[in-house]
Motif scaffolding. Structure first.
Motif, short mmCIF file in Angstrom:
data_model
loop_
_atom_site.label_atom_id
_atom_site.label_comp_id
_atom_site.label_asym_id
_atom_site.label_seq_id
_atom_site.Cartn_x
_atom_site.Cartn_y
_atom_site.Cartn_z
N LEU A 131 0.88 -1.21 -0.09
CA LEU A 131 -0.03 0.18 0.09
C LEU A 131 0.85 1.21 0.00
O LEU A 131 0.67 2.43 -0.77
CB LEU A 131 -0.98 0.01 1.11
N LYS A 132 1.82 1.22 0.76
CA LYS A 132 2.85 2.66 0.84
C LYS A 132 3.37 2.79 -0.39
O LYS A 132 3.71 3.86 -1.02
CB LYS A 132 3.64 2.30 1.99
N THR A 133 3.88 1.40 -1.03
CA THR A 133 4.65 1.47 -2.27
C THR A 133 3.65 2.26 -3.22
O THR A 133 4.04 3.07 -4.13
CB THR A 133 5.33 0.11 -2.65
N VAL A 134 2.43 1.87 -3.30
CA VAL A 134 1.31 2.17 -4.24
C VAL A 134 1.21 3.72 -4.20
O VAL A 134 0.67 4.50 -5.11
CB VAL A 134 0.10 1.26 -4.30
N GLN A 135 1.12 4.08 -2.62
CA GLN A 135 0.69 5.67 -2.61
C GLN A 135 1.97 6.55 -3.18
O GLN A 135 1.70 7.66 -3.34
CB GLN A 135 0.82 5.62 -1.20
N ASP A 136 3.06 6.13 -3.10
CA ASP A 136 4.27 6.83 -3.76
C ASP A 136 4.11 6.90 -5.28
O ASP A 136 4.06 6.20 -6.10
CB ASP A 136 5.53 6.15 -3.47
N PRO A 137 3.92 8.32 -5.59
CA PRO A 137 4.03 8.70 -7.05
C PRO A 137 5.06 8.21 -8.06
O PRO A 137 4.97 7.87 -9.18
CB PRO A 137 3.79 10.14 -7.10
N ALA A 138 6.05 8.30 -7.15
CA ALA A 138 7.39 7.59 -7.89
C ALA A 138 7.13 6.09 -8.49
O ALA A 138 7.88 5.72 -9.55
CB ALA A 138 8.55 7.84 -7.22
N ALA A 139 6.32 5.36 -7.83
CA ALA A 139 6.06 3.96 -8.16
C ALA A 139 5.39 3.85 -9.39
O ALA A 139 5.42 2.73 -10.12
CB ALA A 139 5.51 3.26 -7.00
N GLY A 140 4.77 4.74 -9.77
CA GLY A 140 3.97 4.73 -11.10
C GLY A 140 2.56 3.85 -11.13
O GLY A 140 2.33 3.38 -11.94
N ALA A 141 2.15 3.57 -9.94
CA ALA A 141 1.10 2.55 -9.80
C ALA A 141 -0.11 3.30 -10.48
O ALA A 141 -0.65 4.54 -10.11
CB ALA A 141 0.71 2.25 -8.24
N ALA A 142 -0.94 2.61 -11.04
CA ALA A 142 -1.84 3.24 -11.97
C ALA A 142 -3.24 3.40 -10.98
O ALA A 142 -4.01 4.18 -11.24
CB ALA A 142 -2.49 2.00 -12.83
#
Length: 521
Positions: free
Chosen positions: A134-145
């Motif tokens: 969840l924290k990774t997806v929250q980070d805009p740098a991860a590019g999660a759709a």
């Protein structure tokens, strides 16, 4: 997040509205939706063998949280999500989540995980793995759709090894759209995913090898919690860039299932003995206008153009009758979908001519941006002929997907009109905060108004089914009146299998689940 990745995700995924579920128990195994096929029924279930499949895009092992198109055949074999949405009911069913309770005001959710899940490396899944994801997806740098939904989470806390609580900044009944498209990753190996050597998930198949531009090999995970329902020994995913070459490979028997084939070729092959047409996912294809560019700054002109288009002809000639002529971007199962609204812009060229004349518009020439694909080209030809009949000359500006995505990212299509393809996978609440043609701020079509922003807010805040129906109905009415973007059709994604393959499923978001597939011979 990468706006290019956002655009690609929006075109290639699909889903339905999610209600505000309260307390729900999960099914015993990963939930996925059946995929419809044609007359070529698969043979009996048989254990063993290697399923050979093909796709046009390379696998992106670093992009599993980005919902990359190249992962359409591998993501849900190697990884699993918390929940998946049932296509018939529109409600979530459990995968890694055993149960959950969404608060009545949709401002928090308590989740209990299954306690029998292990990563392929052997480590047991815990709540901390979900928090890391969840924290990774929250980070805009991860590019999660799905980052715009994850961004609503203001706090997250593990309450034991298998319990966690999420709190939201506002009512978030569409949280299950996030869960649908967020595979849970292993924090210990996530950073190395991009190299493609070690990719550690919890799914039925483990990542064995990847040859960039060539193929991926997945092997049955023998310690999966119900491995008896995993029938294949291996899945081999081949990258064949030429869609027509995939057709040839299926015909020759070298490949048993293929994605990325042109819709016309899929329909043709799927009707032949020994093959089946497989449907999954879905997209809405819309004709949209930059409202800052004359004459489309005039609402009457935008409406007239919509009346000029023969949607049924597009369905029959381009989609072979597999699509639905509609004016709404949602699936018909969506809370608030109204058949009368969906048929608002019927084909009325005489009415279109009168409206254009009343607006003082004549001898108009316009550019229309389209994807450079057989489908988009075919749709444009019908639109072009329809517009010519009411006195408007349309010229195509066909773009490669990367150029198309780049223009979307810059919010500048470079033309007054665009044929835009977007997934109708997600609930309206999720689409209105993620799809560039619908967002209330920084809209791709430069459309903005206080009333529009209020209607978007009403949709995204609705929690009960009654509230969702009312909010979506009111939004639909305003969208159809303003006509800055109106669908021409919605249609499923078409793929082809041989008669030997059975058990292919699909997530509501349109990704293929081969986890319980089999080869009958």
């Amino acid at each position: 997040m990468s706006l290019t990745q956002q655009a690609r995700y929006r075109r290639l995924t699909a889903g339905v509205a999610v209600g505000a579920a309260l307390l729900t128990s999960a099914a015993c195994s990963a939930a996925a939706q059946p995929v419809a096929g044609t007359s070529a029924a698969a043979g009996p279930v048989r254990d063993g063998g290697t399923l050979v499949v093909a796709q046009t895009s390379d696998v992106d092992p670093g992009g599993f949280l980005k919902t990359s198109v190249g992962n359409i055949l591998s993501e849900y074999q190697v990884f699993e999500t918390l929940t998946l949405i049932d296509a018939k009911t529109g409600k979530p069913t459990g995968v890694l989540a055993k149960s959950w309770k969404l608060a009545p005001d949709a401002r928090s959710i308590d989740i209990t995980l299954r306690d029998d899940v292990t990563f392929h490396s052997g480590r047991q899944l815990t709540a901390n793995d979900v928090l890391f994801t969840l924290k990774t997806v929250q980070d805009p740098a991860a590019g999660a759709a799905n980052q715009p939904i994850a961004a609503q989470i203001t706090s997250m806390k593990a309450e034991g090894d298998h319990e966690l609580k999420l709190t939201f900044s506002k009512p978030t009944p569409n949280i299950f759209d996030l869960f649908e498209t967020m595979p849970i990753v292993n924090p210990a190996t996530y950073a190395g995913n991009a190299a493609g050597k070690v990719v550690d998930g919890t799914g039925r198949y483990s990542w064995t090898s990847w040859t960039p531009g060539g193929k991926v090999v997945l092997t049955k995970y023998a310690k999966y919690r119900d491995a008896k329902d995993t029938h294949l020994d291996k899945i081999e995913i081949n990258v064949i860039n030429d869609p027509t070459a995939i057709v040839s490979a299926i015909r020759s028997g070298r490949v048993q299932y293929g994605t990325g084939i042109a819709a016309l070729d899929s329909r043709s092959l799927g009707k032949q003995p020994g093959y089946a047409l497989v449907t999954s996912g879905g997209s809405a294809l819309s004709l949209a206008f930059d409202v800052t560019k004359a004459p489309f700054d005039n609402k009457t002109v935008r409406q007239a153009v919509q009346y000029a288009i023969d949607r049924n002809r597009i369905n029959e000639q381009v989609e072979g009758g597999q699509a639905e002529a509609t004016d709404l971007p949602w699936r018909s199962s969506t809370a608030g979908y109204d058949k009368t609204q969906a048929e608002h812009y019927t084909y009325q060229p005489d009415k279109a001519k009168k409206m254009l004349a009343q607006a003082g518009v004549k001898n108009v020439t316009l550019d229309v941006v389209t994807l450079n694909s057989p489908e988009s080209t075919g749709i444009f030809q019908i639109v072009k002929n329809n517009l010519a009949a009411v006195g408007i000359t349309a010229k195509a500006v066909p773009l490669a997907p990367t150029d198309y995505d780049e223009r979307i990212a810059k919010r500048d299509m470079g033309a007054p009109a665009v044929l835009i393809m977007g997934s109708n996978a997600l609930s309206p609440a999720s689409q209105l905060v993620s799809r560039p043609e619908y967002v209330a701020s920084d809209n791709l079509l430069k459309f903005k108004s206080a009333q529009y922003s209020a209607l978007v807010q009403k949709v995204t805040a609705a929690t009960s089914t009654a509230e969702q129906k009312s909010a979506v109905h009111d939004y639909n009415a305003y969208l159809l009146d303003q006509a800055f973007t109106v669908p021409l059709i919605t249609r499923p994604t078409l793929t082809v299998r041989t008669q030997a393959v059975g058990g292919i499923k699909s997530t509501q978001a349109g990704f293929i689940d081969l986890g319980t597939a089999w080869l009958s011979k």
